[in-house]
Design an enzyme around this catalytic site. Structure first.
Site, PDB file in Angstrom:
ATOM      1  N   SER A  76      18.867 -28.193  59.507  1.00  5.09           N
ATOM      2  CA  SER A  76      18.034 -29.990  59.820  1.00  5.09           C
ATOM      3  C   SER A  76      19.046 -31.171  60.170  1.00  5.09           C
ATOM      4  O   SER A  76      19.678 -31.164  59.468  1.00  5.09           O
ATOM      5  CB  SER A  76      17.469 -29.800  58.847  1.00  5.09           C
ATOM      6  OG  SER A  76      18.022 -29.898  57.431  1.00  5.09           O
ATOM      7  N   GLY A 100      15.161 -34.817  63.262  1.00  2.00           N
ATOM      8  CA  GLY A 100      14.433 -33.564  63.260  1.00  2.00           C
ATOM      9  C   GLY A 100      14.946 -32.752  62.972  1.00  2.00           C
ATOM     10  O   GLY A 100      16.523 -32.597  62.071  1.00  2.00           O
ATOM     11  N   ASP A 156      13.668 -28.934  51.209  1.00  2.00           N
ATOM     12  CA  ASP A 156      12.150 -27.773  50.541  1.00  2.00           C
ATOM     13  C   ASP A 156      11.241 -27.906  50.734  1.00  2.00           C
ATOM     14  O   ASP A 156      10.486 -26.911  51.266  1.00  2.00           O
ATOM     15  CB  ASP A 156      12.282 -28.528  49.013  1.00  2.00           C
ATOM     16  CG  ASP A 156      13.963 -28.604  48.647  1.00  2.00           C
ATOM     17  OD1 ASP A 156      14.772 -27.351  48.946  1.00  2.00           O
ATOM     18  OD2 ASP A 156      13.952 -29.750  47.704  1.00  2.00           O
TER      19      ASP A 156
HETATM   20  N1  LIG Z   1      13.950 -39.834  57.498  1.00  2.00           N
HETATM   21  C1  LIG Z   1      12.983 -39.744  58.010  1.00  2.00           C
HETATM   22  N2  LIG Z   1      12.106 -39.078  59.348  1.00  2.00           N
HETATM   23  C2  LIG Z   1      11.500 -38.018  59.490  1.00  2.00           C
HETATM   24  N3  LIG Z   1      11.574 -37.195  59.370  1.00  2.00           N
HETATM   25  C3  LIG Z   1      12.817 -36.944  58.266  1.00  2.00           C
HETATM   26  C4  LIG Z   1      13.438 -37.814  57.621  1.00  2.00           C
HETATM   27  N4  LIG Z   1      14.509 -37.319  57.084  1.00  2.00           N
HETATM   28  C5  LIG Z   1      13.757 -36.110  56.609  1.00  2.00           C
HETATM   29  N5  LIG Z   1      12.646 -35.715  58.418  1.00  2.00           N
HETATM   30  C6  LIG Z   1      12.287 -33.954  57.716  1.00  2.00           C
HETATM   31  O1  LIG Z   1      12.649 -33.335  56.677  1.00  2.00           O
HETATM   32  C7  LIG Z   1      13.298 -32.339  57.542  1.00  2.00           C
HETATM   33  C8  LIG Z   1      14.654 -32.244  57.156  1.00  2.00           C
HETATM   34  O2  LIG Z   1      15.013 -33.935  56.260  1.00  2.00           O
HETATM   35  P1  LIG Z   1      16.584 -33.257  56.041  1.00  2.00           P
HETATM   36  O3  LIG Z   1      17.036 -33.046  57.198  1.00  2.00           O
HETATM   37  O4  LIG Z   1      17.034 -34.763  55.237  1.00  2.00           O
HETATM   38  O5  LIG Z   1      16.900 -31.805  54.817  1.00  2.00           O
HETATM   39  P2  LIG Z   1      18.117 -31.439  53.357  1.00  2.00           P
HETATM   40  O6  LIG Z   1      18.857 -32.324  54.259  1.00  2.00           O
HETATM   41  O7  LIG Z   1      18.041 -30.187  53.057  1.00  2.00           O
HETATM   42  O8  LIG Z   1      16.949 -31.985  52.195  1.00  2.00           O
HETATM   43  P3  LIG Z   1      16.904 -32.101  51.078  1.00  2.00           P
HETATM   44  O9  LIG Z   1      17.736 -33.594  50.260  1.00  2.00           O
HETATM   45  O10 LIG Z   1      15.508 -31.855  50.476  1.00  2.00           O
HETATM   46  O11 LIG Z   1      18.078 -30.498  50.602  1.00  2.00           O
HETATM   47  C9  LIG Z   1      13.954 -33.378  59.016  1.00  2.00           C
HETATM   48  O12 LIG Z   1      14.333 -32.265  59.815  1.00  2.00           O
HETATM   49  C10 LIG Z   1      12.609 -33.554  59.424  1.00  2.00           C
HETATM   50  O13 LIG Z   1      11.623 -33.116  60.341  1.00  2.00           O
HETATM   51 MG   LIG Z   2      18.470 -28.827  51.738  1.00  2.00          MG
END
Ligand SMILES: Nc1ncnc2c1ncn2[C@@H]1O[C@H](COP(=O)(O)OP(=O)(O)OP(=O)(O)O)[C@@H](O)[C@H]1O
Ligand SMILES: [Mg+2]
Length: 318
Positions: free
Chosen positions: A227, A232, A259
């Site tokens: 992610s 995306g 999550d």
């Molecule tokens: N600012 C944003 N705008 C639009 N979509 C988002 C945004 N932040 C996250 N997403 C969506 O949520 C998905 C997962 O977010 P992210 O990549 O931040 O995961 P993470 O770093 O594992 O988060 P977490 O802190 O929950 O572990 C992204 O692939 C995207 O689809």
């Molecule tokens: Mg994460």
């Protein structure tokens, strides 16, 4: 949806997220909090919340400090999550988030949490294996490990669950992630920083990311999802790579976007969806989480409407 499969989530290091709105927040002076909100969370707890909101019977286990159990117990009761946590002495860690809507800044202060001993970790392992023996087939292992827990705990858990024929989704980082890869969990969901850390190099292009994701555990991971926040996520198998880009979203809280994606991936796999469909729906789960405070999701209809807005592209790489 009738007879949905039982899912267990494991959270060895839960957290109590304390969000406070502090307009025009500055360090080194007194700041006034205008509203506050506490969420029992931690990655596996969030995944459990999202899956139960979607109708799954969910069992949550892991470690919880006895000193601040109440918000967790309230959450489990509210969401109908079966609580199989091992309760240990001490306070589950508290993460304070100071949200400044004017300056559009979030300041985080993370307190240390419990220190776990080997017996508590063994008790969690026993609980997990008892659930597997009781017929739970899907396990989601999420988040960091508290002080005192050996870094190869996830590796052992993945090994033992796989030996019992269970499916394992792993979302962790750093050394515990690296160690667990050798046990070949079925699904992993690093974010781009976590993937770069574990492969030890910076990954610029989509092609580099897909290649690195495919190389994890010598290509033995069935599905790796990388992610990339608002850029995306990439859904990578040995044969295919799909990019799912979310639409511009109204963000109420970033708690649990990843999550929610893990919950969506698990739901997609359990429903037998194709890779592009999993990519679309799990991105919609994330959008659903971004639109709600704390580890809460918008209703199912909104998730399904979001899914239509996700741009899904099959990439020709490798
Ligand atoms: N600012 C944003 N705008 C639009 N979509 C988002 C945004 N932040 C996250 N997403 C969506 O949520 C998905 C997962 O977010 P992210 O990549 O931040 O995961 P993470 O770093 O594992 O988060 P977490 O802190 O929950 O572990 C992204 O692939 C995207 O689809
Ligand atoms: Mg994460």
């Amino acid at each position: 949806m009738a007879n949905l499969a039982r899912i267990a989530t494991v959270t060895l290091n839960p957290a109590l997220d304390q969000t406070a709105q502090a307009t025009n927040f500055h360090t080194g002076r007194v700041n006034r909090v205008t509203s506050e909100h506490a969420d029992a969370g931690g990655k596996g707890v969030n995944v459990a919340s999202f899956l139960s909101a979607y109708g799954y019977p969910v069992v949550a286990t892991g470690l919880l400090g006895r000193a601040n159990l109440e918000p967790f117990e309230d959450l489990f009761a509210e969401k109908g999550i079966t609580d199989r946590f091992v309760k240990v002495p001490g306070t589950t860690r508290v993460n304070v988030k100071l949200v400044d809507r004017i300056r559009e800044l979030i300041t985080e202060i993370n307190f240390p949490g419990i220190t776990a001993d080997a017996e508590s970790v063994s008790a969690v392992m026993e609980t997990v294996l008892a659930l597997a023996d009781d017929g739970v087939r899907w396990f989601v292992l999420s988040g960091s490990l508290p002080t005192g827990v050996q870094t190869d705990t996830y590796r052992q858990m993945v090994e033992q669950l796989k030996a019992r024929g269970c499916k394992v989704v792993l979302d962790t980082s750093g050394i515990p992630f690296d160690r667990a890869l050798s046990a070949r969990p079925h699904v992993v969901k690093p974010n781009i920083d976590e993937l770069q850390e574990v492969v030890g190099s910076s990954l610029g292009t989509l092609e580099e990311i897909v290649t690195a994701a495919r190389a994890l555990a010598d290509g033995a991971i069935e599905l790796s999802v990388v992610s990339m926040r608002d850029r995306g996520a990439l859904f990578v198998t040995s044969e295919a790579a799909v990019l799912a880009v979310p639409p511009k979203a109204r963000i109420v809280s970033t708690v649990g976007a990843g999550d929610a994606m893990v919950a969506g991936i698990t739901h997609g796999l359990l429903s037998g969806l194709s890779l592009p469909e999993i990519a679309r729906l799990s991105t919609a789960f994330s959008l659903g989480a971004l639109g709600e405070l704390g580890p809460n999701m918008l209703p199912k209809e909104d998730i399904e409407a979001f899914a239509e807005l996700v741009e899904v592209t099959e990439l020709k790489i490798g």
